[in-house]
Design a protein around this motif. Sequence first.
Motif, PDB file in Angstrom:
ATOM      1  N   GLU A  62      36.269 -36.430 -30.879  1.00 19.10           N
ATOM      2  CA  GLU A  62      35.309 -35.749 -29.993  1.00 19.10           C
ATOM      3  C   GLU A  62      36.041 -34.820 -29.035  1.00 19.10           C
ATOM      4  N   LEU A  63      37.197 -35.260 -28.528  1.00 22.51           N
ATOM      5  CA  LEU A  63      37.984 -34.385 -27.641  1.00 22.51           C
ATOM      6  C   LEU A  63      38.490 -33.173 -28.419  1.00 22.51           C
ATOM      7  N   LEU A  64      38.962 -33.415 -29.640  1.00 20.55           N
ATOM      8  CA  LEU A  64      39.469 -32.335 -30.498  1.00 20.55           C
ATOM      9  C   LEU A  64      38.399 -31.266 -30.723  1.00 20.55           C
ATOM     10  N   LEU A  65      37.159 -31.725 -30.899  1.00 23.66           N
ATOM     11  CA  LEU A  65      36.057 -30.796 -31.198  1.00 23.66           C
ATOM     12  C   LEU A  65      35.427 -30.218 -29.923  1.00 23.66           C
ATOM     13  N   GLY A  66      35.992 -30.558 -28.791  1.00 22.52           N
ATOM     14  CA  GLY A  66      35.488 -30.025 -27.522  1.00 22.52           C
ATOM     15  C   GLY A  66      34.212 -30.697 -27.054  1.00 22.52           C
ATOM     16  N   LEU A  67      33.968 -31.934 -27.526  1.00 23.04           N
ATOM     17  CA  LEU A  67      32.725 -32.626 -27.165  1.00 23.04           C
ATOM     18  C   LEU A  67      32.913 -33.568 -25.983  1.00 23.04           C
ATOM     19  N   GLY A  68      34.017 -33.464 -25.316  1.00 23.02           N
ATOM     20  CA  GLY A  68      34.282 -34.298 -24.140  1.00 23.02           C
ATOM     21  C   GLY A  68      35.581 -33.844 -23.512  1.00 23.02           C
ATOM     22  N   GLU A  69      35.848 -34.322 -22.318  1.00 21.52           N
ATOM     23  CA  GLU A  69      37.086 -33.930 -21.640  1.00 21.52           C
ATOM     24  C   GLU A  69      37.913 -35.136 -21.228  1.00 21.52           C
ATOM     25  N   ASP A  70      37.202 -36.236 -20.890  1.00 17.63           N
ATOM     26  CA  ASP A  70      37.905 -37.419 -20.393  1.00 17.63           C
ATOM     27  C   ASP A  70      38.374 -38.287 -21.549  1.00 17.63           C
ATOM     28  N   TYR A  71      39.594 -38.773 -21.432  1.00 18.60           N
ATOM     29  CA  TYR A  71      40.109 -39.642 -22.472  1.00 18.60           C
ATOM     30  C   TYR A  71      39.404 -40.998 -22.422  1.00 18.60           C
ATOM     31  N   GLU A  72      38.875 -41.452 -23.559  1.00 21.40           N
ATOM     32  CA  GLU A  72      38.210 -42.753 -23.629  1.00 21.40           C
ATOM     33  C   GLU A  72      38.903 -43.619 -24.673  1.00 21.40           C
ATOM     34  N   PHE A  73      39.076 -44.894 -24.355  1.00 23.17           N
ATOM     35  CA  PHE A  73      39.657 -45.832 -25.315  1.00 23.17           C
ATOM     36  C   PHE A  73      38.621 -46.141 -26.402  1.00 23.17           C
ATOM     37  N   ASP A  74      39.087 -46.316 -27.637  1.00 17.79           N
ATOM     38  CA  ASP A  74      38.186 -46.610 -28.760  1.00 17.79           C
ATOM     39  C   ASP A  74      37.918 -48.108 -28.823  1.00 17.79           C
ATOM     40  N   GLU A  75      36.921 -48.548 -28.102  1.00 18.68           N
ATOM     41  CA  GLU A  75      36.618 -49.972 -28.056  1.00 18.68           C
ATOM     42  C   GLU A  75      35.609 -50.359 -29.147  1.00 18.68           C
ATOM     43  N   ILE A  76      35.699 -51.580 -29.653  1.00 20.11           N
ATOM     44  CA  ILE A  76      34.662 -52.083 -30.566  1.00 20.11           C
ATOM     45  C   ILE A  76      33.855 -53.108 -29.779  1.00 20.11           C
ATOM     46  N   LEU A  77      32.610 -52.784 -29.543  1.00 19.53           N
ATOM     47  CA  LEU A  77      31.800 -53.690 -28.715  1.00 19.53           C
ATOM     48  C   LEU A  77      30.907 -54.562 -29.596  1.00 19.53           C
ATOM     49  N   GLY A  78      30.580 -55.742 -29.089  1.00 16.37           N
ATOM     50  CA  GLY A  78      29.706 -56.662 -29.818  1.00 16.37           C
ATOM     51  C   GLY A  78      28.331 -56.691 -29.185  1.00 16.37           C
ATOM     52  N   THR A  79      27.628 -57.788 -29.456  1.00 18.79           N
ATOM     53  CA  THR A  79      26.317 -57.981 -28.829  1.00 18.79           C
ATOM     54  C   THR A  79      26.457 -59.119 -27.810  1.00 18.79           C
ATOM     55  N   GLU A  80      25.323 -59.665 -27.408  1.00 20.31           N
ATOM     56  CA  GLU A  80      25.397 -60.743 -26.411  1.00 20.31           C
ATOM     57  C   GLU A  80      25.982 -62.015 -27.047  1.00 20.31           C
ATOM     58  N   ARG A  81      26.888 -62.686 -26.347  1.00 15.63           N
ATOM     59  CA  ARG A  81      27.397 -63.966 -26.843  1.00 15.63           C
ATOM     60  C   ARG A  81      26.556 -65.082 -26.248  1.00 15.63           C
ATOM     61  N   ARG A  82      26.021 -65.943 -27.119  1.00 19.22           N
ATOM     62  CA  ARG A  82      25.121 -66.992 -26.611  1.00 19.22           C
ATOM     63  C   ARG A  82      25.884 -68.177 -26.047  1.00 19.22           C
ATOM     64  N   THR A  83      26.905 -68.635 -26.813  1.00 24.01           N
ATOM     65  CA  THR A  83      27.638 -69.827 -26.339  1.00 24.01           C
ATOM     66  C   THR A  83      29.142 -69.547 -26.359  1.00 24.01           C
ATOM     67  N   ASP A  84      29.861 -70.289 -25.542  1.00 27.45           N
ATOM     68  CA  ASP A  84      31.323 -70.190 -25.555  1.00 27.45           C
ATOM     69  C   ASP A  84      31.861 -71.133 -26.623  1.00 27.45           C
ATOM     70  N   GLU A  85      33.027 -70.826 -27.114  1.00 25.42           N
ATOM     71  CA  GLU A  85      33.695 -71.696 -28.082  1.00 25.42           C
ATOM     72  C   GLU A  85      34.326 -72.885 -27.359  1.00 25.42           C
TER      73      GLU A  85
END
Length: 344
Positions: A310-333
């Motif tokens: 996105e930065l390469l294509l000029g679609l943003g300026e701020d550097y963002e980390f490529d995070e993989i997000l999940g959904t809500e966790r119901r219980t802890d292990e």
Amino acid sequence: MYEIPLDEILAELRRLNANRVLIQSPEGLRREAEELASFLENKGIEAILHGEVNYGACDPADLEAKRLGCDALIHLGHSYMTLHLEVPTIFVPAFSEVDVIPSLKKNLGEIRKLGEKIALVTTAQHIHKLGEAREFLEKQGFEVVIGKGDSRVSWPGQVLGCNFSSARVDAEGILFIGSGYFHPLGVALATKKPTLAVNPYSGDAIWMTEEAERLIRKRWAQIAKAMDAKSFGVIVSTKKGQLRLAEAKRILNLLREHGKKAKLIAMDHISYPKLEGFPFDAYVVVACPRVPMDDYENWMKPVLTPREVELLLGLGEDYEFDEILGTERRTDEPLGIAVHGVEK
Ligand code: SF4
């Protein structure tokens, strides 16, 4: 260094009526895996060692276990990540016995620079010590916040190299307890807050701000190298916890809309030598964010994350980390072994 709970694993396997098992381990637990196999064989259970590399719970070898006719998979070294599993899987996390308090005591002066209200995060290795660390810091006058995190992590306060959801809390700064650079670097990049990494083994404390700036400079250099690229290979992972096909297609379409040629490439273990022969000028890794960031020096072509495209294509300026997000966790292990993938 790690005690594998042999009898507990055996009891679970007996409960599952397992006669044949596949044992998956990261490189650091190969000796323990072999010892576990010997132990199980002596108890009449056939054990097969999985020889592929494994970096996380995002990549359980359940499908391989099924193909090998195994009744269960034993996954050493990582805790469960919410994923569908093809066979019953025993997760055996590796907890470190190192005491974290001496390193906190030693670095109290630096920790105070984070502010009064601090977030506390760590890796799975030290998660069982987080309560003690919180108590110690609260006695020193800090307000300590431990974020719940999403379904990719197993416990509040846990961070992965691809997920910093537990660090996104209302706090002035973040205190990371653990060894290695990648996790606290990711915390600093993802939260954009002052981050101090305290290593309980060495007792050292490192501020991640400069490290994060250095990494961002290196990543902008990769983006600059890819500026003239006309064709891109967009790599999507077949590992179930890294499989981000929708994101890979979004990047593919973005590149094409901006006049670039692009193709999807599916890979399991991603490394540059396996790509030799493809005619692409640059690559995008839509999988574990550690691959392009840790390994880029071994690539002969520029290799980017989706955010960097996105930065390469000029679609943003701020550097963002490529995070993989999940959904809500119901219980802890549980803070011990856990069995998942058993049909109810
Ligand atoms: S995607 Fe990468 S950082 Fe995330 S759990 Fe898997 S190996 Fe670890």
